[in-house]
Design an enzyme around this catalytic site. Structure first.
Site, PDB file in Angstrom:
ATOM      1  N   LYS A   6       1.665  66.798 -38.125  1.00 16.87           N
ATOM      2  CA  LYS A   6       0.732  67.107 -36.916  1.00 16.87           C
ATOM      3  C   LYS A   6      -0.768  67.531 -37.589  1.00 16.87           C
ATOM      4  CE  LYS A   6       0.571  71.122 -34.034  1.00 16.87           C
ATOM      5  NZ  LYS A   6       1.227  72.380 -33.520  1.00 16.87           N
ATOM      6  N   LYS A  39       2.071  64.101 -34.240  1.00 16.60           N
ATOM      7  CA  LYS A  39       1.784  64.799 -33.187  1.00 16.60           C
ATOM      8  C   LYS A  39       0.232  65.003 -33.095  1.00 16.60           C
ATOM      9  CE  LYS A  39       2.331  69.423 -31.182  1.00 16.60           C
ATOM     10  NZ  LYS A  39       3.217  70.809 -30.956  1.00 16.60           N
TER      11      LYS A  39
END
EC number: 4.1.2.4
Length: 261
Positions: free
Chosen positions: A189, A220
């Site tokens: 992420k 992400k």
């Protein structure tokens, strides 16, 4: 057997060289890369987020209600709110996601592992952890890998590792993504949204290239994503999940203002 930092150095350097040389990389087709409107498929890629330190129980309930209405993938909250969110979302199909070591990533591996296990016990289905940024920048690859490994084991649930890309060089982003994938992370992420900067398509693409070798590891994008066009940009770069506090506005094709997440 756990590897030492010296033993990690060669494979990390090899991965960095490989990724930087891969100028012909093509982002794999996914359901997210085919999204053209804020529809049901889009909603299932959204982690609807409220991580402000002054968030009240009423605001947390509102977050959950918005997520249920839009059928988002999850609600992402601080640990203190996990039990409330889990109860509110029960039976809705929306997951509860907890942040760990947030937002600095400067706790010990043991504290992060305990925090992850506690969040899952309280009802979390997914964990978003901030890695040890200082250790990564110092080249302490063993510490970074072992910490992520400890959280993955303690959580026994999907773990998304937050790199905090705003602080990292491209080489460090590759190293962090590689170590996270090797430690069993489900996602890498981009950012917390609490240290300045924002997710970029360039970083998402670099992270996607890095983890492409490992089946099931995804990217992400989070921080500064407040409209649908920005979401599309992230999807086309290889993201398969978006973290945003603006999910409800985006579903209505409205540009949200304010906030960093």
């Amino acid at each position: 057997m756990a590897l030492s930092t010296e033993e990690w150095t060669l494979p990390v350097k090899a991965k960095v060289a490989e990724v930087l040389a891969a100028t012909d990389f093509v982002v794999p087709k996914t359901e997210c890369s085919l999204i053209t409107s804020p529809d049901a498929t889009f909603a299932l890629a959204i982690d609807h987020t409220l991580l402000k330190p002054d968030a009240t129980p009423a605001q947390i309930d509102s977050l959950c209600d918005q997520a249920i209405l839009s059928k988002f993938k999850s609600c992402c909250v601080n640990g203190t709110n996990v039990e409330q969110v889990s109860r509110r979302l029960a039976g809705s199909g929306v997951l509860t996601c907890a942040v760990i070591g947030f937002p600095l990533g400067a706790g010990t591996a043991a504290s992060k592992a305990f925090e992850a296990a506690d969040a899952v016990k309280s009802g979390a289905h997914e964990i978003d952890m901030v890695l040890n940024i200082g250790a990564l920048k110092a080249g302490n690859y063993a510490l970074v890998h072992n910490e992520i490994l400890a959280v993955v084991a303690a959580a026994a649930a999907p773990v998304k590792v937050i790199l905090e890309t705003v602080f990292l060089s491209d080489q460090e982003k590759i190293a962090a993504s590689f170590l996270a994938a090797e430690a069993g992370a489900t996602f890498v992420k981009t950012c917390t949204g609490f240290s300045g900067g924002a997710a970029s398509a360039e970083d998402v693409l670099l992270m996607r290239k890095t983890v492409a070798y490992k089946a099931g590891v995804k990217v992400k994008a989070s921080a500064g994503i407040r409209n649908f066009d920005k979401c599309l940009e992230m999807f086309r770069a290889g993201a398969e999940r978006i973290g945003t506090s603006s999910g409800a506005a985006i579903m209505q094709s409205v540009d949200a203002t304010g906030g960093s997440y």
